[in-house]
Scaffold this motif. Sequence first.
Motif, mmCIF file in Angstrom:
data_model
loop_
_atom_site.group_PDB
_atom_site.id
_atom_site.type_symbol
_atom_site.label_atom_id
_atom_site.label_comp_id
_atom_site.label_asym_id
_atom_site.label_seq_id
_atom_site.Cartn_x
_atom_site.Cartn_y
_atom_site.Cartn_z
ATOM 1 N N PHE A 185 0.848 -1.199 0.000
ATOM 2 C CA PHE A 185 0.000 0.000 0.000
ATOM 3 C C PHE A 185 0.881 1.244 0.000
ATOM 4 O O PHE A 185 1.784 1.367 0.813
ATOM 5 C CB PHE A 185 -0.870 -0.009 1.258
ATOM 6 N N ARG A 186 0.609 2.142 -0.933
ATOM 7 C CA ARG A 186 1.282 3.444 -0.941
ATOM 8 C C ARG A 186 0.225 4.498 -1.203
ATOM 9 O O ARG A 186 -0.377 4.540 -2.273
ATOM 10 C CB ARG A 186 2.353 3.506 -2.016
ATOM 11 N N GLY A 187 -0.035 5.330 -0.189
ATOM 12 C CA GLY A 187 -1.079 6.340 -0.298
ATOM 13 C C GLY A 187 -0.520 7.744 -0.210
ATOM 14 O O GLY A 187 0.444 8.000 0.501
ATOM 15 N N ARG A 188 -1.143 8.629 -0.946
ATOM 16 C CA ARG A 188 -0.768 10.040 -0.956
ATOM 17 C C ARG A 188 -1.968 10.836 -0.474
ATOM 18 O O ARG A 188 -3.042 10.776 -1.074
ATOM 19 C CB ARG A 188 -0.391 10.430 -2.388
ATOM 20 N N ILE A 189 -1.804 11.549 0.646
ATOM 21 C CA ILE A 189 -2.891 12.378 1.161
ATOM 22 C C ILE A 189 -3.034 13.577 0.234
ATOM 23 O O ILE A 189 -2.105 14.363 0.074
ATOM 24 C CB ILE A 189 -2.631 12.824 2.607
ATOM 25 N N THR A 190 -4.205 13.688 -0.398
ATOM 26 C CA THR A 190 -4.418 14.740 -1.390
ATOM 27 C C THR A 190 -5.355 15.835 -0.911
ATOM 28 O O THR A 190 -5.504 16.851 -1.581
ATOM 29 C CB THR A 190 -4.969 14.146 -2.698
ATOM 30 N N GLY A 191 -5.996 15.633 0.239
ATOM 31 C CA GLY A 191 -6.909 16.658 0.740
ATOM 32 C C GLY A 191 -7.566 16.220 2.032
ATOM 33 O O GLY A 191 -7.231 15.182 2.604
ATOM 34 N N LYS A 192 -8.504 17.041 2.473
ATOM 35 C CA LYS A 192 -9.245 16.759 3.697
ATOM 36 C C LYS A 192 -10.729 16.908 3.424
ATOM 37 O O LYS A 192 -11.134 17.688 2.574
ATOM 38 C CB LYS A 192 -8.825 17.725 4.804
ATOM 39 N N LEU A 193 -11.512 16.154 4.180
ATOM 40 C CA LEU A 193 -12.967 16.265 4.151
ATOM 41 C C LEU A 193 -13.374 16.338 5.613
ATOM 42 O O LEU A 193 -13.398 15.319 6.309
ATOM 43 C CB LEU A 193 -13.587 15.050 3.455
ATOM 44 N N GLY A 194 -13.610 17.526 6.112
ATOM 45 C CA GLY A 194 -13.833 17.711 7.547
ATOM 46 C C GLY A 194 -12.574 17.311 8.291
ATOM 47 O O GLY A 194 -11.492 17.795 7.984
ATOM 48 N N ASP A 195 -12.703 16.371 9.231
ATOM 49 C CA ASP A 195 -11.521 15.912 9.970
ATOM 50 C C ASP A 195 -10.960 14.609 9.391
ATOM 51 O O ASP A 195 -10.124 13.960 9.998
ATOM 52 C CB ASP A 195 -11.843 15.737 11.459
ATOM 53 N N MET A 196 -11.402 14.240 8.183
ATOM 54 C CA MET A 196 -10.915 13.026 7.528
ATOM 55 C C MET A 196 -9.954 13.369 6.398
ATOM 56 O O MET A 196 -10.026 14.449 5.818
ATOM 57 C CB MET A 196 -12.083 12.206 7.005
ATOM 58 N N MET A 197 -9.057 12.437 6.107
ATOM 59 C CA MET A 197 -8.093 12.595 5.028
ATOM 60 C C MET A 197 -8.621 11.935 3.759
ATOM 61 O O MET A 197 -9.270 10.893 3.819
ATOM 62 C CB MET A 197 -6.759 11.931 5.390
ATOM 63 N N VAL A 198 -8.316 12.526 2.610
ATOM 64 C CA VAL A 198 -8.605 11.928 1.311
ATOM 65 C C VAL A 198 -7.272 11.405 0.785
ATOM 66 O O VAL A 198 -6.309 12.157 0.664
ATOM 67 C CB VAL A 198 -9.214 12.962 0.336
ATOM 68 N N ILE A 199 -7.224 10.097 0.511
ATOM 69 C CA ILE A 199 -5.972 9.442 0.154
ATOM 70 C C ILE A 199 -6.118 8.760 -1.199
ATOM 71 O O ILE A 199 -7.039 7.971 -1.415
ATOM 72 C CB ILE A 199 -5.588 8.395 1.220
ATOM 73 N N ASP A 200 -5.193 9.061 -2.110
ATOM 74 C CA ASP A 200 -5.091 8.380 -3.398
ATOM 75 C C ASP A 200 -4.092 7.249 -3.175
ATOM 76 O O ASP A 200 -2.913 7.501 -2.935
ATOM 77 C CB ASP A 200 -4.605 9.363 -4.459
ATOM 78 N N ALA A 201 -4.556 6.004 -3.207
ATOM 79 C CA ALA A 201 -3.714 4.877 -2.808
ATOM 80 C C ALA A 201 -3.501 3.876 -3.934
ATOM 81 O O ALA A 201 -4.435 3.520 -4.650
ATOM 82 C CB ALA A 201 -4.349 4.158 -1.621
ATOM 83 N N GLU A 202 -2.250 3.448 -4.083
ATOM 84 C CA GLU A 202 -1.905 2.345 -4.968
ATOM 85 C C GLU A 202 -1.862 1.086 -4.109
ATOM 86 O O GLU A 202 -1.194 1.066 -3.074
ATOM 87 C CB GLU A 202 -0.538 2.576 -5.596
ATOM 88 N N VAL A 203 -2.578 0.051 -4.529
ATOM 89 C CA VAL A 203 -2.594 -1.209 -3.794
ATOM 90 C C VAL A 203 -2.041 -2.278 -4.724
ATOM 91 O O VAL A 203 -2.642 -2.588 -5.745
ATOM 92 C CB VAL A 203 -4.014 -1.564 -3.309
ATOM 93 N N GLU A 204 -0.872 -2.819 -4.355
ATOM 94 C CA GLU A 204 -0.178 -3.759 -5.235
ATOM 95 C C GLU A 204 -0.059 -5.162 -4.653
ATOM 96 O O GLU A 204 0.302 -6.084 -5.365
ATOM 97 C CB GLU A 204 1.209 -3.211 -5.566
ATOM 98 N N ALA A 205 -0.313 -5.315 -3.362
ATOM 99 C CA ALA A 205 -0.196 -6.631 -2.730
ATOM 100 C C ALA A 205 -1.277 -6.757 -1.666
ATOM 101 O O ALA A 205 -1.841 -5.761 -1.215
ATOM 102 C CB ALA A 205 1.191 -6.797 -2.115
ATOM 103 N N ASP A 206 -1.547 -7.995 -1.276
ATOM 104 C CA ASP A 206 -2.577 -8.252 -0.278
ATOM 105 C C ASP A 206 -2.323 -7.446 0.998
ATOM 106 O O ASP A 206 -1.176 -7.261 1.405
ATOM 107 C CB ASP A 206 -2.620 -9.733 0.072
ATOM 108 N N ILE A 207 -3.399 -6.986 1.602
ATOM 109 C CA ILE A 207 -3.330 -6.253 2.873
ATOM 110 C C ILE A 207 -3.972 -7.149 3.929
ATOM 111 O O ILE A 207 -5.142 -7.510 3.818
ATOM 112 C CB ILE A 207 -4.063 -4.900 2.768
ATOM 113 N N PRO A 208 -3.169 -7.551 4.929
ATOM 114 C CA PRO A 208 -3.702 -8.469 5.942
ATOM 115 C C PRO A 208 -4.824 -7.843 6.767
ATOM 116 O O PRO A 208 -4.998 -6.620 6.789
ATOM 117 C CB PRO A 208 -2.493 -8.797 6.811
#
Length: 93
Positions: free
Chosen positions: A12-35
Amino acid sequence: MSDETIIEYPGFRGRITGKLGDMMVIDAEVEADIPSHAAAAEEFAIVVSGRFEVTMNGISTPCGPGDHLVVDAGVEHAIRVIEPGRLVLIGRM
């Protein structure tokens, strides 16, 4: 956001691109299983590309471009990558 922050975990590699209230908006590349893991807060994700199988509460669901998922706080969930891709993830980090 001008100072983009990168979040990295195995597969997982995510880039925080913005906020929505107190939450982060993340553009994420998912290349392998996430446990299996649980977030402290709700998460919302939209599949942009790729194909995944999300397991939550013992139920596995296929996800592809245009699909979305909502994970309640504290719920264990895992992602199996069928085809690497991208998600837009909204949540607290």
